[in-house]
Design an enzyme around this catalytic site. Structure first.
Site, mmCIF file in Angstrom:
data_model
loop_
_atom_site.group_PDB
_atom_site.id
_atom_site.type_symbol
_atom_site.label_atom_id
_atom_site.label_comp_id
_atom_site.label_asym_id
_atom_site.label_seq_id
_atom_site.Cartn_x
_atom_site.Cartn_y
_atom_site.Cartn_z
ATOM 1 N N LYS A 25 43.628 35.749 44.876
ATOM 2 C CA LYS A 25 43.082 34.554 44.240
ATOM 3 C C LYS A 25 42.499 35.025 42.918
ATOM 4 C CE LYS A 25 39.754 30.763 44.542
ATOM 5 N NZ LYS A 25 38.624 30.140 45.286
ATOM 6 N N TYR A 64 40.059 38.245 46.439
ATOM 7 C CA TYR A 64 39.494 37.263 45.509
ATOM 8 C C TYR A 64 38.835 38.003 44.346
ATOM 9 C CZ TYR A 64 36.904 32.990 44.147
ATOM 10 O OH TYR A 64 36.397 31.899 43.490
#
Length: 295
Positions: free
Chosen positions: A167, A139
């Site tokens: 992400k 992320y």
């Protein structure tokens, strides 16, 4: 970019329902998960992400929440556990707990606040990946973590067999395109409004927030783009854009909970330091949902 995305195309970072007394509501979590998977066609859910108020839930609550969602939808959707912290060892321990509770993947955020150098970022993710048997979504969210994951670091991380996806909330399509051109990482937009731009450079889907409401439309957008119908993808993007952006009028978890309440799917309040959306924010978001045919 992989031929088959490791976690499908449509993922939502799910809010965490709480009871009236502020305690965890596992039954409410199971009900919400079923709605997202069965009614809004989700391929996977992230549990205990930032939108799930992970900073204010305990380790035991995270395990309880994960088990409830796995039991509710684990036979027809992947369940990804948010386990990232600024402590590598703690992250590994959380990964072990998530794996034992039935998670099929892990979301691991950049170590935040301490702002390690890129060498530390690289070692952090590699050490976590070495310590688990589950596939990992990295992320990258500089505005929360305090630092970006450099392009060179991301390319190096892609060499690890369990680091399979990103992400991407960096809002730097050039950097994303560079990594995509040199790795097999599956990129998921971490900003709903950036999904179509990132699809254009090779992303496979989204880990969304507004997708608590826009899930079906977002899935159609992704599928239209994949089929080469860019006009339809653009039409859907424009029709849903007010909701994509409106969900961030306040912190995402507060706006999602406000929107769910407006839909008659109340999931309780928030834990401090998060606070509920204001009446004005609720009204504006309600109008945006209504205009998009979602209320």
């Amino acid at each position: 970019m992989p031929d088959v995305p490791p976690f499908g195309n449509l993922i939502t970072a799910m809010v965490t329902p709480f009871a009236k007394d502020g305690s965890l509501d596992p039954d409410g979590a199971a009900e919400l998960a079923r709605h997202l998977v069965d009614d809004l066609d989700h391929d996977a859910l992230v549990i205990s992400g930032t939108t799930g108020e992970s900073p204010t839930t305990t380790a035991a609550e995270k395990v309880t929440l994960l088990r409830a969602v796995v039991e509710a939808v684990g036979d027809r959707a992947q369940v990804i556990a948010g386990v990232g912290t600024f402590d590598t060892q703690h992250t590994i321990e959380s990964a072990h707990e998530a794996e034992a509770a039935g998670a099929t993947g892990l979301l691991v955020v950049t170590p935040y606040y301490s702002k390690p150098p890129q060498a530390g970022v690289l070692q952090h993710f590699r050490t976590v990946a070495d310590g688990t048997g589950l596939p990992i979504i990295v992320y990258d969210i500089p505005h929360r973590a305090g630092i970006p994951i450099a392009t060179e670091t991301m390319i190096a991380l892609a060499e690890h067999p369990r680091i399979v996806a990103v992400k991407d909330a960096k809002s730097d399509p050039v950097a994303s395109a560079t990594v995509l051109s040199q790795t097999d990482l599956a990129y998921y937009s971490g900003d709903d409004a950036m999904t179509l731009p990132l699809l254009a450079v090779g992303a496979v889907g989204v880990v969304g927030t507004s997708t608590h409401f826009t899930g079906r439309g977002m899935k159609q957008l992704i599928q239209a783009f994949a089929k080469g119908d860019t006009a339809e993808a653009l039409r859907l993007h424009r029709s849903l854009l007010p909701v994509f952006t409106g969900v961030f009028a306040a912190q995402g978890c507060s706006m999602v909970k406000a929107g769910l309440d407006l839909q008659g799917r109340g999931v309780g309040g928030l834990r401090l330091p998060q606070v509920p959306a204001t009446d004005e924010q609720r009204q504006v978001f309600g109008e945006q949902l209504r205009a998009a045919g979602l209320l």
